[in-house]
Design an enzyme around this catalytic site. Structure first.
Site: not given
Ligand code: COI
Length: 331
Positions: A154-155, A206, A233-234, A258, A263, A296
């Protein structure tokens, strides 16, 4: 039915109260995160709604299950901080919120890309010192560039729409092909092909065991010189040391991050001064004009906060009453 919601922020509370009123369901909201010191507060509840970046450990999940809580609803999308073995062993059902606002993430990613291309960070810093000259900070135009999108969920798809609005050409890589995008022929078969073609790489995958440090020295070496890297993303997707080397050599012309691999415990914390940030590599990145670090925040919009809170509560009710929900995560 009684639900406990952990880690509730002030900005989420109006949405929780509204949902509770609309649904006539009692929700106990606490600001604490779910860990060994707070798990006992869940005793007597039917389900728990949670959000945190620190791990959901086996000992916490074992305790929840021992209290009879088998319904756990995350207010976010990522599930990489959950002990999957403990979830399976205890028969805990988990939901996430996969689409609280893909737009929120895509909008910040595109914003940062435009800031990188137009070198606004450099101009902000120059202006602060009274330097109002243009040169040598001439920009690239996205209209003339190819954006490589890694992961077209989706993103990723929202991001593609925005990049296309700027006239960019898109190439994409994903194990799963979206049928609409497939018809448009934008997928490449390998990441190497994407690296070879992309002027900008936009990460929307992810984090899994398999893709940890997907962008490492080897990957950077296969990219075009002067590539821009976007990671909303991560943090684990990028080997930070390799990125720093690629920035030093000029292989990477700019990066918008981000997320950051270390982090947890650092982002969303006020250290009082720049020097007090306890991570030298992060400070190295922040100091660079061509690196835009945000803590983030891509998800952090009013739409997302409302959806994260209310969708998670509704999913938790479904888990409690029906034993399943459309957002159930399979471990
Ligand atoms: C997630 O939804 O997994 C995110 O990375 C956002 C989170 C910081 C609320």
């Amino acid at each position: 039915m009684k639900i406990i919601a952990y880690g509730m922020r002030d900005d989420e509370m109006p949405y929780l109260k509204q949902w509770s009123k609309d649904n006539g369901i009692e929700v106990k909201a606490i600001p604490d995160l779910l860990d060994d010191s707070t798990v006992d507060q869940a005793k007597g509840y039917d389900g728990a709604v949670v959000y945190q970046q620190k791990p959901y450990t086996a000992s916490v999940l074992d305790k929840l299950a021992s209290f009879g809580i088998k319904s756990l609803s995350l207010r976010n999308v990522g599930v990489d901080n959950i002990d999957a073995d403990a979830i399976k062993r205890n028969g805990i059902k988990v939901t996430n919120v996969p689409a609280y606002s893909p737009n929120a993430i895509a909008e910040l990613t595109a914003t940062q890309l435009m800031r990188l291309l137009r070198k606004t960070n450099t101009f902000d810093r120059k202006i602060a010192h009274g330097d109002l000259r243009w040169a040598p900070d001439i920009a690239d135009e996205l209209d003339q560039m190819t954006v490589g999108v890694i992961a077209t969920g989706r993103i990723g798809r929202k991001a593609i729409n925005i990049y296309r609005g700027f006239g960019a050409k898109i190439v994409a890589y994903d194990i799963y092909h979206n049928p609409e995008l497939e018809k448009e022929g934008i997928y490449v078969d390998t990441l190497d092909e994407l690296y070879a073609q992309a002027d900008v790489i936009s990460l929307h995958s992810p984090a899994t065991k398999e893709n940890e440090h997907m962008l490492d020295d080897d990957a950077f070496s296969k990219m075009k010189d002067g590539v821009f890297i976007l990671n909303p993303a991560r943090g684990a997707l990028i080997d930070t040391d390799a990125l720093i080397r690629a920035l030093d050599s000029g292989k990477v012309a700019g990066a918008a991050l981000d997320v950051y691999e270390n982090e947890v415990g650092i982002f969303n914390t006020d250290f009082g001064s720049f020097d007090a940030i306890p991570d030298e590599r992060l400070k190295n990145l922040i100091k660079r004009e061509n690196v835009l670090v945000t803590p983030h925040i891509a998800f952090y919009t009013k739409t997302a906060a409302k959806n994260m809170t209310q969708f998670a509560l509704t999913s938790n009710v479904n888990l409690i009453t029906k034993g399943t929900d459309e957002s159930e995560v399979k471990f």
